[in-house]
Design a protein around this motif. Structure first.
Motif, PDB file in Angstrom:
ATOM      1  N   THR A  72      12.901  13.631 -38.756  1.00  0.00           N
ATOM      2  CA  THR A  72      12.455  15.020 -38.593  1.00  0.00           C
ATOM      3  C   THR A  72      11.003  15.089 -38.128  1.00  0.00           C
ATOM      4  O   THR A  72      10.227  14.155 -38.342  1.00  0.00           O
ATOM      5  CB  THR A  72      12.539  15.787 -39.934  1.00  0.00           C
ATOM      6  OG1 THR A  72      11.817  15.035 -40.918  1.00  0.00           O
ATOM      7  CG2 THR A  72      13.974  15.975 -40.408  1.00  0.00           C
ATOM      8  N   CYS A  73      10.668  16.232 -37.511  1.00  0.00           N
ATOM      9  CA  CYS A  73       9.277  16.482 -37.104  1.00  0.00           C
ATOM     10  C   CYS A  73       8.433  16.615 -38.376  1.00  0.00           C
ATOM     11  O   CYS A  73       8.799  17.336 -39.306  1.00  0.00           O
ATOM     12  CB  CYS A  73       9.206  17.750 -36.276  1.00  0.00           C
ATOM     13  SG  CYS A  73       7.503  18.294 -35.974  1.00  0.00           S
ATOM     14  N   SER A  74       7.285  15.899 -38.408  1.00  0.00           N
ATOM     15  CA  SER A  74       6.466  15.897 -39.622  1.00  0.00           C
ATOM     16  C   SER A  74       5.776  17.242 -39.844  1.00  0.00           C
ATOM     17  O   SER A  74       5.297  17.513 -40.931  1.00  0.00           O
ATOM     18  CB  SER A  74       5.416  14.785 -39.550  1.00  0.00           C
ATOM     19  OG  SER A  74       4.556  15.035 -38.458  1.00  0.00           O
ATOM     20  N   GLN A  75       5.734  18.075 -38.779  1.00  0.00           N
ATOM     21  CA  GLN A  75       5.029  19.354 -38.942  1.00  0.00           C
ATOM     22  C   GLN A  75       5.962  20.522 -39.221  1.00  0.00           C
ATOM     23  O   GLN A  75       5.748  21.301 -40.136  1.00  0.00           O
ATOM     24  CB  GLN A  75       4.177  19.640 -37.704  1.00  0.00           C
ATOM     25  CG  GLN A  75       2.990  18.671 -37.624  1.00  0.00           C
ATOM     26  CD  GLN A  75       2.078  18.969 -36.464  1.00  0.00           C
ATOM     27  OE1 GLN A  75       2.027  20.088 -35.962  1.00  0.00           O
ATOM     28  NE2 GLN A  75       1.364  17.965 -36.008  1.00  0.00           N
ATOM     29  N   CYS A  76       7.039  20.646 -38.413  1.00  0.00           N
ATOM     30  CA  CYS A  76       7.902  21.821 -38.596  1.00  0.00           C
ATOM     31  C   CYS A  76       9.248  21.476 -39.243  1.00  0.00           C
ATOM     32  O   CYS A  76      10.027  22.367 -39.571  1.00  0.00           O
ATOM     33  CB  CYS A  76       8.133  22.533 -37.254  1.00  0.00           C
ATOM     34  SG  CYS A  76       9.177  21.586 -36.141  1.00  0.00           S
ATOM     35  N   GLY A  77       9.510  20.157 -39.418  1.00  0.00           N
ATOM     36  CA  GLY A  77      10.743  19.753 -40.090  1.00  0.00           C
ATOM     37  C   GLY A  77      11.984  19.782 -39.205  1.00  0.00           C
ATOM     38  O   GLY A  77      13.099  19.543 -39.679  1.00  0.00           O
TER      39      GLY A  77
ATOM     40  N   ILE B 149       6.486  13.876 -34.200  1.00  0.00           N
ATOM     41  CA  ILE B 149       6.489  15.341 -34.044  1.00  0.00           C
ATOM     42  C   ILE B 149       7.424  15.720 -32.890  1.00  0.00           C
ATOM     43  O   ILE B 149       7.728  14.902 -32.016  1.00  0.00           O
ATOM     44  CB  ILE B 149       5.091  15.948 -33.768  1.00  0.00           C
ATOM     45  CG1 ILE B 149       4.451  15.324 -32.527  1.00  0.00           C
ATOM     46  CG2 ILE B 149       4.187  15.818 -34.976  1.00  0.00           C
ATOM     47  CD1 ILE B 149       3.272  16.130 -32.023  1.00  0.00           C
ATOM     48  N   CYS B 150       7.838  16.969 -32.911  1.00  0.00           N
ATOM     49  CA  CYS B 150       8.691  17.478 -31.834  1.00  0.00           C
ATOM     50  C   CYS B 150       7.817  18.064 -30.729  1.00  0.00           C
ATOM     51  O   CYS B 150       6.592  18.129 -30.848  1.00  0.00           O
ATOM     52  CB  CYS B 150       9.653  18.527 -32.377  1.00  0.00           C
ATOM     53  SG  CYS B 150       8.857  20.099 -32.756  1.00  0.00           S
ATOM     54  N   GLU B 151       8.465  18.519 -29.652  1.00  0.00           N
ATOM     55  CA  GLU B 151       7.720  19.012 -28.490  1.00  0.00           C
ATOM     56  C   GLU B 151       7.041  20.355 -28.748  1.00  0.00           C
ATOM     57  O   GLU B 151       6.143  20.754 -28.015  1.00  0.00           O
ATOM     58  CB  GLU B 151       8.645  19.109 -27.261  1.00  0.00           C
ATOM     59  CG  GLU B 151       9.803  20.086 -27.399  1.00  0.00           C
ATOM     60  CD  GLU B 151      10.976  19.505 -28.192  1.00  0.00           C
ATOM     61  OE1 GLU B 151      10.855  18.381 -28.694  1.00  0.00           O
ATOM     62  OE2 GLU B 151      11.994  20.202 -28.305  1.00  0.00           O
ATOM     63  N   ASP B 152       7.457  21.056 -29.793  1.00  0.00           N
ATOM     64  CA  ASP B 152       6.880  22.381 -30.065  1.00  0.00           C
ATOM     65  C   ASP B 152       5.593  22.316 -30.877  1.00  0.00           C
ATOM     66  O   ASP B 152       4.890  23.309 -31.008  1.00  0.00           O
ATOM     67  CB  ASP B 152       7.892  23.259 -30.838  1.00  0.00           C
ATOM     68  CG  ASP B 152       9.151  23.483 -30.026  1.00  0.00           C
ATOM     69  OD1 ASP B 152       9.034  23.542 -28.780  1.00  0.00           O
ATOM     70  OD2 ASP B 152      10.244  23.564 -30.630  1.00  0.00           O
ATOM     71  N   CYS B 153       5.327  21.150 -31.478  1.00  0.00           N
ATOM     72  CA  CYS B 153       4.191  21.065 -32.397  1.00  0.00           C
ATOM     73  C   CYS B 153       2.988  20.398 -31.736  1.00  0.00           C
ATOM     74  O   CYS B 153       3.136  19.580 -30.841  1.00  0.00           O
ATOM     75  CB  CYS B 153       4.593  20.315 -33.662  1.00  0.00           C
ATOM     76  SG  CYS B 153       5.710  21.290 -34.677  1.00  0.00           S
ATOM     77  N   SER B 154       1.805  20.759 -32.234  1.00  0.00           N
ATOM     78  CA  SER B 154       0.582  20.258 -31.637  1.00  0.00           C
ATOM     79  C   SER B 154       0.265  18.858 -32.166  1.00  0.00           C
ATOM     80  O   SER B 154       0.247  18.642 -33.382  1.00  0.00           O
ATOM     81  CB  SER B 154      -0.564  21.211 -31.970  1.00  0.00           C
ATOM     82  OG  SER B 154      -1.788  20.518 -31.869  1.00  0.00           O
TER      83      SER B 154
HETATM   84 ZN   LIG Z   1       7.790  20.229 -34.807  1.00  0.00          ZN
END
Ligand SMILES: [Zn+2]
Length: 249
Positions: free
Chosen positions: A155-160, A179-184
């Motif tokens: 999972t993305c560490s920021q948004c899950g 992280i995913c592409e949506d997170c900074s």
């Molecule tokens: Zn994310």
């Protein structure tokens, strides 16, 4: 007189007088050790077939009276990896993994796990039907993960967000997370990983080296895995590969 005994995988052997040898080895209970085999190159009786790199041996150890060095009292060969010695193309990757392992400072509390990984790695290099061309890179990643720097890959560490649905996940080197592409990504080093490369990382993190044989990522996936291994090893383990050896940065 024997002070203790332990299993050992021999990493390196050197000669220091005509008949005497020193051995660098890794053990499950005592971690990395250097010990002398006095008369080892002549009297093979006490050490029959034992004193070569890659060997898995059960050794008896004796401390010098002053406590400054160890000597070997006897050895019993448990596995000489004959199949490996008969496969010249596999000796290079095996030697590379051992050099790397020797350079890493393995914490004492993880030496038993480190020993198992090293033994499984040599077994895999010897017995894999096909050997992954990036096997030593996969080994470096696994060692870094086992030393406590393994990212959560699901999972993305920021948004899950579930990264299986991410089109462009990235590995953040310093933070050791995905992280995913949506997170900074913030200011740290970021390595773009395809989902295929993430799947390789996941397999290396969770499955035994014997299952890595057929991992043969190509093109950008292979480059990102090289980059991930090199960056993780530099940042978290403080090592770089230069002139055929690993150096402390
Ligand atoms: Zn994310």
């Amino acid at each position: 007189m024997q002070d203790f005994s332990d299993k050992a995988i021999i990493l390196r052997v050197g000669r220091f007088r005509e008949a005497d040898l020193w051995l660098r080895m890794f053990t499950p209970q005592h971690g990395l050790l250097t010990a002398f085999a006095f008369g080892g190159s002549r009297s093979r009786k006490r050490f029959l077939g034992c004193l070569d790199p890659f060997n898995l041996v059960h050794f008896g150890f004796s401390r010098s009276r002053s406590g400054t060095y160890l000597s070997l009292t006897e050895g019993t060969l448990l596995d000489g990896h004959r199949g490996l010695r008969n496969a010249p193309a596999r000796l290079g990757p095996a030697a590379n993994c051992m050099k790397f392992f020797e350079a890493v400072h393995v914490e004492p509390e993880t030496s038993a796990a480190g020993f198992s990984l090293l033994r499984d790695t040599l077994d895999a290099i010897e017995h894999c039907e096909t050997l992954s061309p990036i096997f030593p890179i996969l080994f470096r990643l696994r060692v870094a993960f086992e030393q406590g720097y393994g990212p959560c890959l699901g999972t993305c560490s920021q948004c899950g967000k579930d990264l299986k649905t991410s089109v462009a996940p990235s590995l953040l080197v310093e933070a050791g997370c995905m992280i995913c592409e949506d997170c900074s990504p913030g200011s740290g080093r970021r390595i773009a990983m395809s989902r295929g490369a993430v799947a390789v990382l996941e397999q290396v993190r969770t499955e035994a080296p014997l299952t890595w044989g057929s991992l043969s990522p190509q093109g950008a996936d292979r480059r990102s895995l090289y980059d991930a291994a090199d960056s993780f090893v530099r940042w978290h383990l403080g090592l770089k590969w230069e002139d055929g050896r690993f150096l402390r940065i």
